[in-house]
Structure formats: structure tokens, C-alpha cells
Design a protein around this motif. Structure first.
Motif, PDB file in Angstrom:
ATOM      1  N   ASP A  14       0.803  -1.221   0.000  1.00 21.90           N
ATOM      2  CA  ASP A  14       0.000   0.000   0.000  1.00 21.90           C
ATOM      3  C   ASP A  14       0.841   1.279   0.000  1.00 21.90           C
ATOM      4  OD1 ASP A  14      -2.496  -1.345  -0.014  1.00 21.90           O
ATOM      5  OD2 ASP A  14      -2.236  -1.777   2.112  1.00 21.90           O
ATOM      6  N   TYR A  15       2.155   1.138   0.037  1.00 21.15           N
ATOM      7  CA  TYR A  15       3.027   2.314   0.053  1.00 21.15           C
ATOM      8  C   TYR A  15       3.071   2.935  -1.344  1.00 21.15           C
ATOM      9  CZ  TYR A  15       7.069   5.308   0.704  1.00 21.15           C
ATOM     10  OH  TYR A  15       7.897   6.389   0.752  1.00 21.15           O
ATOM     11  N   PRO A  16       2.759   4.216  -1.471  1.00 19.88           N
ATOM     12  CA  PRO A  16       2.717   4.868  -2.785  1.00 19.88           C
ATOM     13  C   PRO A  16       4.123   5.187  -3.310  1.00 19.88           C
ATOM     14  CG  PRO A  16       2.195   6.445  -1.083  1.00 19.88           C
ATOM     15  CD  PRO A  16       2.343   5.120  -0.398  1.00 19.88           C
ATOM     16  N   ALA A  17       4.776   4.176  -3.827  1.00 19.12           N
ATOM     17  CA  ALA A  17       6.180   4.302  -4.214  1.00 19.12           C
ATOM     18  C   ALA A  17       6.401   4.712  -5.666  1.00 19.12           C
ATOM     19  CB  ALA A  17       6.894   2.975  -3.955  1.00 19.12           C
ATOM     20  N   TYR A  18       5.373   4.634  -6.504  1.00 21.69           N
ATOM     21  CA  TYR A  18       5.565   4.837  -7.938  1.00 21.69           C
ATOM     22  C   TYR A  18       4.955   6.145  -8.410  1.00 21.69           C
ATOM     23  CZ  TYR A  18       6.650  -0.090  -7.659  1.00 21.69           C
ATOM     24  OH  TYR A  18       7.210  -1.293  -7.314  1.00 21.69           O
ATOM     25  N   THR A  19       5.730   6.898  -9.150  1.00 26.51           N
ATOM     26  CA  THR A  19       5.213   8.115  -9.769  1.00 26.51           C
ATOM     27  C   THR A  19       4.299   7.717 -10.922  1.00 26.51           C
ATOM     28  OG1 THR A  19       7.008   8.211 -11.377  1.00 26.51           O
ATOM     29  CG2 THR A  19       7.347   9.380  -9.261  1.00 26.51           C
ATOM     30  N   MET A  20       3.552   8.648 -11.428  1.00 27.14           N
ATOM     31  CA  MET A  20       2.664   8.356 -12.548  1.00 27.14           C
ATOM     32  C   MET A  20       3.462   7.870 -13.758  1.00 27.14           C
ATOM     33  SD  MET A  20      -0.093  10.636 -14.594  1.00 27.14           S
ATOM     34  CE  MET A  20      -1.516  10.235 -13.618  1.00 27.14           C
ATOM     35  N   GLY A  21       4.539   8.544 -14.048  1.00 21.68           N
ATOM     36  CA  GLY A  21       5.365   8.142 -15.194  1.00 21.68           C
ATOM     37  C   GLY A  21       5.951   6.757 -15.006  1.00 21.68           C
ATOM     38  N   GLY A  22       6.437   6.487 -13.808  1.00 19.61           N
ATOM     39  CA  GLY A  22       7.002   5.172 -13.516  1.00 19.61           C
ATOM     40  C   GLY A  22       5.954   4.084 -13.566  1.00 19.61           C
ATOM     41  N   ALA A  23       4.780   4.379 -13.046  1.00 21.59           N
ATOM     42  CA  ALA A  23       3.688   3.406 -13.064  1.00 21.59           C
ATOM     43  C   ALA A  23       3.262   3.108 -14.499  1.00 21.59           C
ATOM     44  CB  ALA A  23       2.503   3.928 -12.247  1.00 21.59           C
ATOM     45  N   ALA A  24       3.115   4.145 -15.308  1.00 18.54           N
ATOM     46  CA  ALA A  24       2.718   3.953 -16.704  1.00 18.54           C
ATOM     47  C   ALA A  24       3.761   3.127 -17.448  1.00 18.54           C
ATOM     48  CB  ALA A  24       2.512   5.305 -17.378  1.00 18.54           C
ATOM     49  N   GLU A  25       5.020   3.402 -17.199  1.00 18.37           N
ATOM     50  CA  GLU A  25       6.092   2.649 -17.861  1.00 18.37           C
ATOM     51  C   GLU A  25       6.064   1.174 -17.444  1.00 18.37           C
ATOM     52  OE1 GLU A  25      10.938   2.565 -18.007  1.00 18.37           O
ATOM     53  OE2 GLU A  25       9.948   4.509 -17.728  1.00 18.37           O
ATOM     54  N   LEU A  26       5.908   0.922 -16.144  1.00 14.89           N
ATOM     55  CA  LEU A  26       5.847  -0.460 -15.662  1.00 14.89           C
ATOM     56  C   LEU A  26       4.687  -1.231 -16.284  1.00 14.89           C
ATOM     57  CD1 LEU A  26       6.627  -0.149 -11.859  1.00 14.89           C
ATOM     58  CD2 LEU A  26       7.906  -1.470 -13.542  1.00 14.89           C
ATOM     59  N   LEU A  27       3.554  -0.552 -16.453  1.00 10.88           N
ATOM     60  CA  LEU A  27       2.356  -1.196 -16.985  1.00 10.88           C
ATOM     61  C   LEU A  27       2.332  -1.234 -18.506  1.00 10.88           C
ATOM     62  CD1 LEU A  27      -0.286   0.386 -14.608  1.00 10.88           C
ATOM     63  CD2 LEU A  27       0.577  -1.961 -14.551  1.00 10.88           C
ATOM     64  N   ARG A  41     -12.742   6.203 -10.678  1.00 12.28           N
ATOM     65  CA  ARG A  41     -12.656   5.879  -9.250  1.00 12.28           C
ATOM     66  C   ARG A  41     -12.334   4.410  -8.977  1.00 12.28           C
ATOM     67  NH1 ARG A  41     -17.266   9.779  -6.651  1.00 12.28           N
ATOM     68  NH2 ARG A  41     -16.334  11.673  -7.450  1.00 12.28           N
ATOM     69  N   LEU A  42     -11.629   3.795  -9.925  1.00  7.21           N
ATOM     70  CA  LEU A  42     -11.166   2.432  -9.690  1.00  7.21           C
ATOM     71  C   LEU A  42      -9.982   2.457  -8.738  1.00  7.21           C
ATOM     72  CD1 LEU A  42     -11.400  -0.578 -10.317  1.00  7.21           C
ATOM     73  CD2 LEU A  42      -9.776  -0.210 -12.189  1.00  7.21           C
ATOM     74  N   ILE A  43      -9.081   3.375  -8.974  1.00  4.77           N
ATOM     75  CA  ILE A  43      -7.950   3.582  -8.064  1.00  4.77           C
ATOM     76  C   ILE A  43      -7.856   5.066  -7.758  1.00  4.77           C
ATOM     77  CG2 ILE A  43      -6.589   1.562  -8.731  1.00  4.77           C
ATOM     78  CD1 ILE A  43      -4.970   3.315 -10.585  1.00  4.77           C
ATOM     79  N   THR A  44      -7.446   5.380  -6.548  1.00  5.15           N
ATOM     80  CA  THR A  44      -7.265   6.765  -6.142  1.00  5.15           C
ATOM     81  C   THR A  44      -5.823   6.921  -5.668  1.00  5.15           C
ATOM     82  OG1 THR A  44      -9.569   6.879  -5.434  1.00  5.15           O
ATOM     83  CG2 THR A  44      -8.089   8.606  -4.619  1.00  5.15           C
ATOM     84  N   PRO A  45      -4.974   7.439  -6.537  1.00  4.40           N
ATOM     85  CA  PRO A  45      -3.581   7.578  -6.132  1.00  4.40           C
ATOM     86  C   PRO A  45      -3.426   8.616  -5.026  1.00  4.40           C
ATOM     87  CG  PRO A  45      -3.959   8.674  -8.229  1.00  4.40           C
ATOM     88  CD  PRO A  45      -5.228   7.962  -7.871  1.00  4.40           C
ATOM     89  N   LEU A  46      -2.452   8.385  -4.202  1.00  7.97           N
ATOM     90  CA  LEU A  46      -2.135   9.390  -3.197  1.00  7.97           C
ATOM     91  C   LEU A  46      -1.377  10.519  -3.890  1.00  7.97           C
ATOM     92  CD1 LEU A  46      -1.129   7.054  -0.274  1.00  7.97           C
ATOM     93  CD2 LEU A  46      -3.211   8.390  -0.499  1.00  7.97           C
ATOM     94  N   ARG A  47      -1.267  11.624  -3.212  1.00  9.26           N
ATOM     95  CA  ARG A  47      -0.568  12.774  -3.792  1.00  9.26           C
ATOM     96  C   ARG A  47       0.664  13.088  -2.961  1.00  9.26           C
ATOM     97  NH1 ARG A  47      -2.750  15.283  -8.567  1.00  9.26           N
ATOM     98  NH2 ARG A  47      -4.816  14.378  -8.804  1.00  9.26           N
ATOM     99  N   SER A  48       1.746  13.407  -3.653  1.00  9.73           N
ATOM    100  CA  SER A  48       2.964  13.824  -2.969  1.00  9.73           C
ATOM    101  C   SER A  48       2.743  15.236  -2.426  1.00  9.73           C
ATOM    102  CB  SER A  48       4.144  13.826  -3.944  1.00  9.73           C
ATOM    103  OG  SER A  48       3.973  14.849  -4.923  1.00  9.73           O
ATOM    104  N   GLU A  49       3.701  15.735  -1.673  1.00 13.23           N
ATOM    105  CA  GLU A  49       3.582  17.101  -1.142  1.00 13.23           C
ATOM    106  C   GLU A  49       3.454  18.113  -2.270  1.00 13.23           C
ATOM    107  OE1 GLU A  49       6.620  18.064   1.699  1.00 13.23           O
ATOM    108  OE2 GLU A  49       6.281  16.204   2.818  1.00 13.23           O
ATOM    109  N   GLY A  50       4.037  17.812  -3.416  1.00 12.04           N
ATOM    110  CA  GLY A  50       3.947  18.699  -4.569  1.00 12.04           C
ATOM    111  C   GLY A  50       2.694  18.491  -5.405  1.00 12.04           C
ATOM    112  N   GLY A  51       1.826  17.553  -4.998  1.00  7.67           N
ATOM    113  CA  GLY A  51       0.577  17.316  -5.697  1.00  7.67           C
ATOM    114  C   GLY A  51       0.651  16.265  -6.796  1.00  7.67           C
ATOM    115  N   HIS A  52       1.783  15.582  -6.928  1.00 12.51           N
ATOM    116  CA  HIS A  52       1.936  14.576  -7.973  1.00 12.51           C
ATOM    117  C   HIS A  52       1.325  13.246  -7.534  1.00 12.51           C
ATOM    118  CE1 HIS A  52       4.586  17.213 -10.251  1.00 12.51           C
ATOM    119  NE2 HIS A  52       5.162  17.507  -9.093  1.00 12.51           N
TER     120      HIS A  52
END
Length: 112
Positions: A14-27, A41-52
Motif C-alpha cells: 500500500d506504500y505509494p512508491a511509484y510516480t505516474m510516469g514510472g507506473a505507466a512505464e511499468l504497466l 474511481r477504480l484507483i485513487t492515487p495518493l498525492r505527494s507534497e507537490g501534488g503529484h
């Protein structure tokens, strides 16, 4: 968070370790696909302090299942609904198995 704190979460699904770009690349998909899953609303990513957006391994498994369905011609909306129903079915089967085990342990003479 210190390096020691991060290392302790390396196995946390459950740890939000992957950025959007990294997640897209992995998938092997686009960032837009991940955004569409969020909008549905299938998945709700967490947001970093910068909003990413940040994704967990659990969320990536769900997104991978959605991609599999979409790759076979299912719309994103339908894929999301299928995944929700699959999850509900799995939960119901788990609960039924618990009830069955409890019933068998309270009345062992009925087991074959």
C-alpha cells in the motif's frame, strides 16, 4: 522520512512508491490511462507534497487487470465495473469459506 523508514516499507503493497510516469512505464500504458482509472474511481492515487500522483503496488495490480480487459476490447468504464464485481465476488467467497469453517468446527460430525 528517513532512509530507514523507506526501507521498512519496501514490502508494503500500500506504500505509494511509484510516480505516474514510472507506473505507466511499468504497466506499458499511458499516463492518460492511469488518469482515466482515477476518474472512474477504480484507483485513487495518493498525492505527494507537490501534488503529484503516487501509486502503490496494489494499485498497479488493479491497473494491470484493467489494462488486460481494455486490451481485449472492453471499455475503461466496463473494465472498472468488472474489477469491482470480481473484488466483491472474491470477498463474498472468503466470507462464505469462513462461515463454512466455523460451522464445521462447531459441528464436526457433519463433515465427510
Amino acid at each position: 522520512m528517513t532512509a530507514d523508514d523507506s526501507f521498512g516499507r519496501i514490502d508494503d503493497d500500500d506504500y505509494p512508491a511509484y510516480t505516474m510516469g514510472g507506473a505507466a512505464e511499468l504497466l506499458g500504458t499511458t499516463q492518460g490511462f492511469l488518469r482515466a482509472l482515477g476518474e472512474a474511481r477504480l484507483i485513487t492515487p495518493l498525492r505527494s507534497e507537490g501534488g503529484h500522483r503516487r501509486y502503490s503496488r496494489y494499485q498497479l495490480r488493479i491497473a494491470a487487470r484493467a489494462r488486460e480487459l481494455v486490451d481485449h476490447g472492453t471499455s475503461v468504464e466496463a473494465a472498472c465495473r468488472i474489477i469491482v464485481l470480481e473484488d466483491q465476488l472474491e470477498e463474498a467467497q472468503r466470507i462464505n469459506a469462513e462461515y463454512r469453517r466455523a460451522a464445521e468446527s462447531s459441528n464436526p460430525t457433519t463433515t465427510a
